[in-house]
Structure formats: structure tokens, C-alpha cells
Motif scaffolding. Structure first.
Motif, PDB file in Angstrom:
ATOM      1  N   LEU A 118       0.832  -1.204   0.000  1.00 17.05           N
ATOM      2  CA  LEU A 118       0.000   0.000   0.000  1.00 17.05           C
ATOM      3  C   LEU A 118       0.868   1.256   0.000  1.00 17.05           C
ATOM      4  O   LEU A 118       0.787   2.082   0.903  1.00 17.05           O
ATOM      5  CB  LEU A 118      -0.929   0.005   1.216  1.00 17.05           C
ATOM      6  CG  LEU A 118      -1.894  -1.180   1.352  1.00 17.05           C
ATOM      7  CD1 LEU A 118      -2.613  -1.125   2.692  1.00 17.05           C
ATOM      8  CD2 LEU A 118      -2.890  -1.195   0.208  1.00 17.05           C
ATOM      9  N   ALA A 119       1.732   1.375  -1.016  1.00 19.54           N
ATOM     10  CA  ALA A 119       2.576   2.561  -1.097  1.00 19.54           C
ATOM     11  C   ALA A 119       1.735   3.821  -1.284  1.00 19.54           C
ATOM     12  O   ALA A 119       2.085   4.893  -0.788  1.00 19.54           O
ATOM     13  CB  ALA A 119       3.576   2.418  -2.247  1.00 19.54           C
ATOM     14  N   LYS A 120       0.622   3.679  -2.012  1.00 16.63           N
ATOM     15  CA  LYS A 120      -0.312   4.791  -2.221  1.00 16.63           C
ATOM     16  C   LYS A 120      -1.712   4.265  -1.885  1.00 16.63           C
ATOM     17  O   LYS A 120      -2.497   3.901  -2.760  1.00 16.63           O
ATOM     18  CB  LYS A 120      -0.216   5.298  -3.655  1.00 16.63           C
ATOM     19  CG  LYS A 120       1.172   5.869  -3.956  1.00 16.63           C
ATOM     20  CD  LYS A 120       1.369   6.242  -5.402  1.00 16.63           C
ATOM     21  CE  LYS A 120       2.791   6.766  -5.620  1.00 16.63           C
ATOM     22  NZ  LYS A 120       3.090   7.046  -7.038  1.00 16.63           N
ATOM     23  N   PRO A 121      -2.010   4.221  -0.599  1.00 16.63           N
ATOM     24  CA  PRO A 121      -3.215   3.538  -0.118  1.00 16.63           C
ATOM     25  C   PRO A 121      -4.529   4.066  -0.681  1.00 16.63           C
ATOM     26  O   PRO A 121      -5.460   3.297  -0.905  1.00 16.63           O
ATOM     27  CB  PRO A 121      -3.145   3.708   1.406  1.00 16.63           C
ATOM     28  CG  PRO A 121      -2.188   4.830   1.630  1.00 16.63           C
ATOM     29  CD  PRO A 121      -1.220   4.790   0.506  1.00 16.63           C
ATOM     30  N   SER A 143       4.506  -1.844   2.620  1.00 16.52           N
ATOM     31  CA  SER A 143       4.069  -0.443   2.668  1.00 16.52           C
ATOM     32  C   SER A 143       2.602  -0.368   3.067  1.00 16.52           C
ATOM     33  O   SER A 143       1.785  -1.132   2.572  1.00 16.52           O
ATOM     34  CB  SER A 143       4.235   0.219   1.296  1.00 16.52           C
ATOM     35  OG  SER A 143       5.580   0.206   0.886  1.00 16.52           O
ATOM     36  N   GLY A 144       2.305   0.569   3.970  1.00 16.61           N
ATOM     37  CA  GLY A 144       0.918   0.763   4.360  1.00 16.61           C
ATOM     38  C   GLY A 144       0.630   0.511   5.820  1.00 16.61           C
ATOM     39  O   GLY A 144      -0.529   0.343   6.209  1.00 16.61           O
ATOM     40  N   LEU A 145       1.652   0.521   6.657  1.00 18.30           N
ATOM     41  CA  LEU A 145       1.430   0.233   8.079  1.00 18.30           C
ATOM     42  C   LEU A 145       0.443   1.217   8.703  1.00 18.30           C
ATOM     43  O   LEU A 145      -0.332   0.849   9.579  1.00 18.30           O
ATOM     44  CB  LEU A 145       2.766   0.248   8.824  1.00 18.30           C
ATOM     45  CG  LEU A 145       2.706  -0.111  10.312  1.00 18.30           C
ATOM     46  CD1 LEU A 145       3.905  -0.960  10.705  1.00 18.30           C
ATOM     47  CD2 LEU A 145       2.689   1.167  11.174  1.00 18.30           C
ATOM     48  N   SER A 146       0.464   2.472   8.246  1.00 17.21           N
ATOM     49  CA  SER A 146      -0.440   3.480   8.826  1.00 17.21           C
ATOM     50  C   SER A 146      -1.871   3.348   8.329  1.00 17.21           C
ATOM     51  O   SER A 146      -2.778   3.983   8.875  1.00 17.21           O
ATOM     52  CB  SER A 146       0.078   4.886   8.500  1.00 17.21           C
ATOM     53  OG  SER A 146       1.369   5.095   9.023  1.00 17.21           O
ATOM     54  N   ASP A 147      -2.083   2.530   7.291  1.00 15.27           N
ATOM     55  CA  ASP A 147      -3.395   2.512   6.643  1.00 15.27           C
ATOM     56  C   ASP A 147      -4.072   1.140   6.593  1.00 15.27           C
ATOM     57  O   ASP A 147      -5.236   1.052   6.205  1.00 15.27           O
ATOM     58  CB  ASP A 147      -3.253   3.030   5.206  1.00 15.27           C
ATOM     59  CG  ASP A 147      -2.745   4.456   5.157  1.00 15.27           C
ATOM     60  OD1 ASP A 147      -3.563   5.378   5.285  1.00 15.27           O
ATOM     61  OD2 ASP A 147      -1.528   4.643   5.008  1.00 15.27           O
ATOM     62  N   TRP A 148      -3.379   0.078   6.980  1.00 15.35           N
ATOM     63  CA  TRP A 148      -3.954  -1.254   6.782  1.00 15.35           C
ATOM     64  C   TRP A 148      -5.222  -1.480   7.591  1.00 15.35           C
ATOM     65  O   TRP A 148      -6.173  -2.115   7.109  1.00 15.35           O
ATOM     66  CB  TRP A 148      -2.913  -2.341   7.098  1.00 15.35           C
ATOM     67  CG  TRP A 148      -2.563  -2.512   8.555  1.00 15.35           C
ATOM     68  CD1 TRP A 148      -1.698  -1.759   9.284  1.00 15.35           C
ATOM     69  CD2 TRP A 148      -3.072  -3.508   9.451  1.00 15.35           C
ATOM     70  NE1 TRP A 148      -1.626  -2.211  10.586  1.00 15.35           N
ATOM     71  CE2 TRP A 148      -2.459  -3.293  10.707  1.00 15.35           C
ATOM     72  CE3 TRP A 148      -3.975  -4.564   9.314  1.00 15.35           C
ATOM     73  CZ2 TRP A 148      -2.727  -4.092  11.823  1.00 15.35           C
ATOM     74  CZ3 TRP A 148      -4.235  -5.362  10.431  1.00 15.35           C
ATOM     75  CH2 TRP A 148      -3.621  -5.123  11.667  1.00 15.35           C
ATOM     76  N   GLY A 188       5.295  10.635  -3.668  1.00 18.21           N
ATOM     77  CA  GLY A 188       3.973  10.184  -3.270  1.00 18.21           C
ATOM     78  C   GLY A 188       3.956   8.876  -2.524  1.00 18.21           C
ATOM     79  O   GLY A 188       2.910   8.463  -2.014  1.00 18.21           O
ATOM     80  N   ASN A 189       5.106   8.186  -2.443  1.00 19.07           N
ATOM     81  CA  ASN A 189       5.179   6.935  -1.700  1.00 19.07           C
ATOM     82  C   ASN A 189       5.253   7.266  -0.215  1.00 19.07           C
ATOM     83  O   ASN A 189       6.242   7.821   0.270  1.00 19.07           O
ATOM     84  CB  ASN A 189       6.413   6.147  -2.148  1.00 19.07           C
ATOM     85  CG  ASN A 189       6.535   4.779  -1.490  1.00 19.07           C
ATOM     86  OD1 ASN A 189       6.284   4.626  -0.308  1.00 19.07           O
ATOM     87  ND2 ASN A 189       6.933   3.799  -2.263  1.00 19.07           N
ATOM     88  N   VAL A 190       4.199   6.919   0.524  1.00 10.87           N
ATOM     89  CA  VAL A 190       4.115   7.338   1.921  1.00 10.87           C
ATOM     90  C   VAL A 190       5.229   6.752   2.771  1.00 10.87           C
ATOM     91  O   VAL A 190       5.726   7.392   3.699  1.00 10.87           O
ATOM     92  CB  VAL A 190       2.737   6.975   2.523  1.00 10.87           C
ATOM     93  CG1 VAL A 190       1.643   7.783   1.891  1.00 10.87           C
ATOM     94  CG2 VAL A 190       2.449   5.480   2.407  1.00 10.87           C
ATOM     95  N   GLY A 191       5.635   5.520   2.459  1.00  9.88           N
ATOM     96  CA  GLY A 191       6.693   4.887   3.233  1.00  9.88           C
ATOM     97  C   GLY A 191       8.017   5.615   3.098  1.00  9.88           C
ATOM     98  O   GLY A 191       8.753   5.793   4.082  1.00  9.88           O
ATOM     99  N   LEU A 192       8.343   6.052   1.887  1.00  8.08           N
ATOM    100  CA  LEU A 192       9.589   6.782   1.663  1.00  8.08           C
ATOM    101  C   LEU A 192       9.559   8.136   2.364  1.00  8.08           C
ATOM    102  O   LEU A 192      10.550   8.563   2.960  1.00  8.08           O
ATOM    103  CB  LEU A 192       9.833   6.967   0.169  1.00  8.08           C
ATOM    104  CG  LEU A 192       9.963   5.687  -0.673  1.00  8.08           C
ATOM    105  CD1 LEU A 192      10.301   6.046  -2.117  1.00  8.08           C
ATOM    106  CD2 LEU A 192      11.002   4.740  -0.088  1.00  8.08           C
ATOM    107  N   THR A 193       8.423   8.794   2.297  1.00  7.11           N
ATOM    108  CA  THR A 193       8.275  10.075   3.000  1.00  7.11           C
ATOM    109  C   THR A 193       8.463   9.901   4.500  1.00  7.11           C
ATOM    110  O   THR A 193       9.137  10.705   5.162  1.00  7.11           O
ATOM    111  CB  THR A 193       6.895  10.683   2.717  1.00  7.11           C
ATOM    112  OG1 THR A 193       6.746  10.882   1.304  1.00  7.11           O
ATOM    113  CG2 THR A 193       6.727  12.013   3.429  1.00  7.11           C
TER     114      THR A 193
END
Length: 339
Positions: A118-121, A143-148, A188-193
């Protein structure tokens, strides 16, 4: 599945987490259709595999062409699939809309489970909901720990990128860095940010973020080189993936810079670079483990009703630092493509 029956929709007592097998046989599993990015290949699963009914699981990632990090994720997934009598369908696309289409393809194929990054959830929210309506369990990885949880996924396997970034920043303080260039290969990749933001949170010096086009390595090289020539006060280049770290080493040389390079993520070439001091250290999130646990988690859910973390907590696979002190040991596994 009906939302009322989904484990994320009700309270329940936590259950046991996925236990990785003591011995993993790296037998390849067949890949079938799943969009233009799918790869095909096959081999018979090894002896000793589960005698449970054959399952089909789709693993859909945001892998960019040439990014070897995902080869390790896939190897872990294939090992679990071989053990669990699973047909694994792998597909990937770095474009979030295309990745969503690949997930929909898996739904249309009526797979038994989906593992997705979920890089871009926001772009995946709709198709994840479609899978749920179709009764197909979905787990998240990488990717996506904040959104799963918000997307109602069954479970999540990966690294807390903010925590990893904060640990990285503290490590930079320890080595005496003053100004770092944080190179982000995908906007836009939330994990990289989260990684760069985490570094900035704990690092006592200055962090200069730099976006690059990760699908064009010559452009990555020239952008970093130009930045280092423009600002000779940069004493560390921080990259967010192993291939980009190796390219950054070339940029440092081309720029005539004295900057050192450190990175997130690992591969066998990076192990060599740590050994010869081209790279100072790396943070390993154990991608093999992410792929393995995601596929094995779907098997456990179907065959024993288990969900790791009780459906409330993620299963963390990192961060772990790799430097001169432990690189020889980790290198043994990296040489096999499993670290």
C-alpha cells in the motif's frame, strides 16, 4: 466476505502469530496471469508440502522495473507457497492506478487470498473493498502500516518506516554527520516520506530531501552528482533503497565529494559495498520475511482461522542495522538472495 464477519469488524482475543518454518525450501511456484507486469514460470513444489487443498494467492506489489529489492520479497513468498501447496500469482506495477487494476484482475480470477503493498493507499482503497465484497481475504505487506487497519485488511507484515527513520537519524548522530541528502526515488510513496521524515526528527543536523526518478538510474546518478557539486557541505547521502545507494557511490566519486553513503534496504551487492567501506551501513527490513509471512498468513487464515497480531497489531520485520560488525554473517544469507 461480509463486513460483519471480517475480523477487523469486531472485538476478539488475540491469537497466535504466524510461525515461520524452521527449514525453507526455495522451490519456485507457478505464476499466471495478473496483468502485463505478471511473470510466468513454474516448478513442482518440494516434498513435505502441506496436504491441505490447493490454494491460489495473488501477490501484488508496487515494484518498479529493475528494483531487486522485490526479488527477495518474492523469494520469501515462493518459499511459503511451496510449503503450503499454494499457486502463487505475482504481479507488479509502480503506477498506483495500474497496481489497483492488477488487484482487480486477481479478484476477477477468484483467487483465495491477496497480499498487497500500500505505497499509495488511497488508490488501492476501492479494489481492497471489492476483494472484501467478493469474500477474498487481503493482507498487507511492506508499505501501508499506517493505513492497513483503515482499509480493513486482515493483517500486516512490515517495518514501521517512521521508527526506522528515527533509528537511522540517531545512527547518523553517532557517526558525526552534519548535513545529509535524503534521496527519495518515488514521489507520493508514503513509506519513503516517512523514512526521510523520521530521519529529520532525530537527526541533530540538517536534512535536505531530494526527489529523483527511480525508474531512470542515469537520471538518479546525475541528479545526486549535481546536488553534491552544488553543496559541498553535504557529508552523508542517505538513500532509501539498495540500488540507489550503489548509484550514489558513483555520484560521490563523479562529484569529487567527500560525502559518505548510507541506506535503507539491502542486497548482495550492497553487502560487498559495506565490506569495502563504499557504504557505511544499511537498515534491513527483512523483505524475505515479509513475503513469506504474508503468503503463509493467508494459508493459516484459510486453514486454521488465524490472524497474526490478533488483527489489531502489525507484525514488524525491522528495522535492523547491518554494518561492518555483522555484515559477514548477514552476507551469507544475502548471497543466496534471501536477505
Amino acid at each position: 466476505m461480509d463486513r460483519s464477519s471480517h475480523p477487523r469488524s469486531r472485538r476478539f482475543a488475540p491469537v497466535v502469530a504466524v510461525a515461520a518454518a524452521a527449514a525453507l525450501t526455495l522451490a519456485g511456484c507457478s505464476s499466471s496471469s495478473g496483468g502485463k507486469k505478471s511473470e510466468e514460470g513454474g516448478a513442482n513444489a518440494s516434498a513435505g508440502k502441506a496436504d491441505t487443498p490447493r490454494m491460489t494467492v495473488a501477490l501484488v506489489t508496487h515494484q518498479a522495473p529493475g528494483d531487486t529489492f522485490w526479488d527477495t520479497v518474492r523469494k520469501g513468498a515462493e518459499a511459503a507457497a511451496a510449503k503450503d501447496n499454494i499457486k502463487l500469482i505475482y504481479s507488479a506495477d509502480p503506477n498506483a492506478g495500474n497496481q489497483a487494476n492488477l488487484v482487480q484482475n486477481a479478484i476477477d480470477q477468484k483467487v483465495d487470498g491477496i497480499a498487497v503493498t500500500l505505497a499509495k493507499p488511497d488508490a488501492l482503497k476501492g479494489v481492497v473493498g471489492n476483494a472484501e465484497k467478493a469474500g477474498i481475504p487481503v493482507v498487507g505487506l511492506n508499505s501501508g502500516l499506517s493505513d492497513w487497519k483503515a482499509l480493513n485488511l486482515l493483517e500486516f507484515f512490515g517495518q514501521d518506516e517512521s521508527v526506522a527513520g528515527e533509528a537511522f537519524g540517531k545512527k547518523l548522530n553517532e557517526v558525526g554527520a552534519k548535513k545529509v541528502l535524503c534521496v527519495m526515488q518515488e514521489q507520493g510513496n508514503v513509506g519513503l516520506t516517512q523514512r526521510c521524515d523520521g530521519v529529520a526528527k532525530t537527526f541533530e543536523g540538517k536534512v535536505d530531501p531530494q526527489n529523483v526518478n527511480g525508474t531512470d538510474m542515469p537520471s538518479v546518478k546525475s541528479t545526486i552528482t549535481a546536488k553534491l557539486k552544488q553543496d559541498p557541505s553535504i557529508d552523508y547521502v542517505v538513500t532509501l533503497g539498495a540500488p540507489f545507494a550503489l548509484t550514489a557511490v558513483q555520484s560521490v566519486s563523479d562529484a569529487g565529494s567527500k560525502a559518505k553513503v548510507a541506506t535503507f534496504d539491502l542486497n548482495k551487492d550492497l553487502i560487498k559495498a559495506i565490506k569495502n567501506d563504499s557504504i557505511q551501513f544499511a537498515v534491513d527490513q527483512q523483505p524475505y520475511l515479509q513475503g513469506y509471512l504474508a503468503v503463509d498468513g493467508l494459508w493459516l487464515y484459510k486453514n486454521n482461522g488465524n490472524y497474526s497480531g490478533g488483527g489489531e497489531q502489525p507484525v514488524l520485520t525491522g528495522p535492523a542495522f547491518v554494518d561492518k560488525s555483522n555484515v559477514d554473517r548477514i552476507g551469507e544469507f544475502a548471497a543466496k538472495g534471501t536477505r
